[in-house]
Design an enzyme around this catalytic site. Structure first.
Site, mmCIF file in Angstrom:
data_model
loop_
_atom_site.group_PDB
_atom_site.id
_atom_site.type_symbol
_atom_site.label_atom_id
_atom_site.label_comp_id
_atom_site.label_asym_id
_atom_site.label_seq_id
_atom_site.Cartn_x
_atom_site.Cartn_y
_atom_site.Cartn_z
ATOM 1 N N PRO A 16 -2.615 -21.496 20.676
ATOM 2 C CA PRO A 16 -3.623 -21.052 21.285
ATOM 3 C C PRO A 16 -3.743 -19.573 21.459
ATOM 4 O O PRO A 16 -4.846 -18.963 21.696
ATOM 5 C CB PRO A 16 -3.484 -21.520 22.794
ATOM 6 C CG PRO A 16 -1.802 -21.532 22.781
ATOM 7 C CD PRO A 16 -1.349 -21.955 21.546
ATOM 8 N N LEU A 17 -2.732 -18.959 20.692
ATOM 9 C CA LEU A 17 -2.979 -17.226 20.634
ATOM 10 C C LEU A 17 -3.033 -17.031 18.990
ATOM 11 O O LEU A 17 -2.712 -15.911 18.659
ATOM 12 C CB LEU A 17 -1.507 -16.679 21.331
ATOM 13 C CG LEU A 17 -1.480 -16.868 22.663
ATOM 14 C CD1 LEU A 17 -0.243 -16.384 23.000
ATOM 15 C CD2 LEU A 17 -2.674 -16.351 23.445
ATOM 16 N N GLY A 18 -3.420 -17.641 18.448
ATOM 17 C CA GLY A 18 -3.753 -17.469 16.955
ATOM 18 C C GLY A 18 -2.457 -16.949 16.244
ATOM 19 O O GLY A 18 -2.253 -16.312 15.532
ATOM 20 N N GLY A 55 -0.132 -15.444 17.284
ATOM 21 C CA GLY A 55 0.216 -14.009 17.706
ATOM 22 C C GLY A 55 -0.961 -13.194 17.671
ATOM 23 O O GLY A 55 -1.076 -11.836 18.207
ATOM 24 N N HIS A 75 4.881 -36.644 14.484
ATOM 25 C CA HIS A 75 4.622 -35.259 14.030
ATOM 26 C C HIS A 75 3.705 -35.458 12.816
ATOM 27 O O HIS A 75 2.569 -34.885 12.806
ATOM 28 C CB HIS A 75 5.803 -34.705 13.392
ATOM 29 C CG HIS A 75 5.698 -33.086 13.680
ATOM 30 N ND1 HIS A 75 7.127 -32.481 13.999
ATOM 31 C CD2 HIS A 75 5.045 -32.212 13.887
ATOM 32 C CE1 HIS A 75 6.826 -31.281 13.994
ATOM 33 N NE2 HIS A 75 5.473 -31.141 14.027
ATOM 34 N N TYR A 88 12.628 -28.821 13.813
ATOM 35 C CA TYR A 88 12.676 -27.359 14.440
ATOM 36 C C TYR A 88 13.972 -26.781 14.087
ATOM 37 O O TYR A 88 14.898 -27.226 14.914
ATOM 38 C CB TYR A 88 11.916 -26.777 15.403
ATOM 39 C CG TYR A 88 10.313 -27.154 15.904
ATOM 40 C CD1 TYR A 88 9.557 -27.342 14.816
ATOM 41 C CD2 TYR A 88 10.036 -27.405 17.161
ATOM 42 C CE1 TYR A 88 8.371 -27.699 14.843
ATOM 43 C CE2 TYR A 88 8.660 -27.693 17.190
ATOM 44 C CZ TYR A 88 7.828 -27.775 16.365
ATOM 45 O OH TYR A 88 6.509 -28.225 16.182
#
Length: 318
Positions: free
Chosen positions: A207-209, A211, A112, A46
Site C-alpha cells: 500500500p506504500l508503493g 516504499g 500464494h 520468506y
C-alpha cells in the site's frame, strides 16, 4: 475507520537485507501490536522459513494479540521460485508453518500461487481439510495478476477472479491479498467489487508503493542487488523522478493534517471500504507505529478528490 496490518516480509526477505536484524524485528512486531495492529502477514517462502520463525519468536506470550496470516504454495530454490499445490505438500507445509510459528492454529492460510500442474480445486480442497482439522481458521488467495502475463484486452485481475470463482465452489474464500495503493489502484476496477459483493476481505499488499509513497526515497539513490526494487520498472532513476508529483500531492495533504505522506497513502487505502486492510511492510519500530497511526487519519472529500486528480504513476512498462 479500519485498522492497518503489518507485513513481516521485509524483516527477513528482500528489501535491504543488510539492514535486517532479528532482535529489532521482534521489537517492531511488539511495537505494532502495542499500537493497535492485529493482522500479521508472513509466508513460508520468506527467507525461506526464517520469517515464520521470527514471527513465532515475536508472538511468544502474545499470540492472542495477533490475527496471524501465512501462506503456502511457493518453493524457493537456487535462483528460482516454483509453485507446488499438491495436496500432500500442502498438508506438510501447514504442519511445518505451525511449528515455526509456535502456534496450534493459523487464523488465515493463503494460497500464494496456484500450481499450473495441479487443478486449483485439489489444492484448495486440501486447504479446506486443514480447516476441518482445526489447524486453520480461514482460507485466502493471493492475486496472480502480473502485468506482463495479462491477456490482450483483459483487466489485471481477471485471472484472479477466475481462480476465485473456481475455489469458491469448494470452500469459502475469506480474503484476497492483492496490490492496492495510490499509484497501483487496479484492484478497485474489478477485484474489490467482487470481494465486496461476497463479504470477502481484501488485504492490500504494497500500500506504500514498495516504499516510494513514503516520500523517503530519492531518485537515483540505488538499491542493494537483491532488493526487488533494483529491477522494478518504477524504480529507475528516470521513473522515480517522473513520479515525484504523486509524492508531492500526498505531502501537501499530509501537511494539512499534521501527518506523513505514508499515513495519507494508507488512509486512502482504508477509505476504499470496510473490508480493506492495508498491510504495509516495516522493519523498524517507528515505521510500524507511524503506519498504525494512519487508522486515525480521516481524509475528507477534498483530500480524496485531490488524490484522484494526481498524475497517473508511470513505469517503464508504460
Amino acid at each position: 475507520m479500519g485498522a492497518v496490518g503489518l507485513g513481516c516480509m521485509p524483516m527477513s526477505w528482500a528489501y535491504s537485507t543488510s539492514q535486517q536484524r532479528g532482535d529489532r524485528s521482534v521489537r517492531t512486531v511488539h511495537a505494532a501490536l502495542d499500537a493497535g495492529v492485529h493482522l500479521l502477514d508472513t509466508a513460508d517462502m520468506y527467507g525461506p522459513f526464517t520469517n515464520e520463525l521470527l514471527v513465532g519468536r515475536a508472538l511468544k506470550g502474545r499470540r492472542s494479540d495477533a490475527f496471524l496470516s501465512t501462506k503456502c504454495g511457493l518453493l524457493v530454490g537456487d535462483q528460482h521460485i516454483v509453485a507446488n499445490g499438491r495436496p500432500g505438500y500442502v498438508r506438510r507445509a501447514c504442519d511445518a508453518s505451525l511449528r515455526r510459528l509456535q502456534t496450534d492454529v493459523i487464523d488465515l492460510y493463503q494460497l500464494h500461487r496456484a500450481d499450473p500442474e495441479v487443478p486449483v480445486e485439489e489444492t484448495w480442497g486440501a486447504m479446506a481439510d486443514l480447516v476441518a482439522a482445526g489447524k486453520v481458521r480461514a482460507l485466502g488467495l493471493c492475486a496472480v495478476g502480473a502485468r506482463a502475463s495479462r491477456r490482450a484486452g483483459s483487466r489485471l485481475h481477471d485471472g484472479t477472479i477466475r481462480q476465485l470463482e473456481r475455489v469458491q465452489q469448494v470452500f469459502p474464500v475469506s480474503a484476497v491479498e492483492a496490490e492496492l495503493s495510490v499509484w497501483s489502484p487496479e484492484a478497485l476496477e474489478s477485484l474489490l467489487p467482487w470481494c465486496t459483493a461476497r463479504g470477502v476481505g481484501l488485504l492490500a499488499a504494497m500500500p506504500l508503493g514498495n516504499g516510494y509513497l513514503t516520500g523517503t526515497l530519492t531518485p537515483g539513490q540505488g538499491f542493494e542487488p537483491d532488493d526487488p526494487r533494483a529491477r522494478h520498472p518504477r524504480f529507475t532513476a528516470e521513473m522515480m523522478a517522473a513520479n515525484q508529483p504523486v509524492v508531492s500531492g500526498l505531502r501537501r495533504i499530509a501537511e494539512r493534517h499534521g501527518a506523513t505522506p505514508a499515513q495519507v497513502a494508507l488512509a486512502w487505502v482504508l477509505r476504499q471500504g470496510p473490508h480493506v486492510v492495508p498491510v504495509p511492510g516495516a522493519k523498524r519500530e517507528h515505521w510500524a507505529v507511524e503506519n498504525a497511526g494512519a487508522a486515525r487519519l480521516e481524509l475528507d472529500a477534498a483530500d480524496l478528490a485531490e488524490i484522484a486528480g494526481l498524475p497517473r504513476a508511470r513505469g517503464s512498462w508504460d
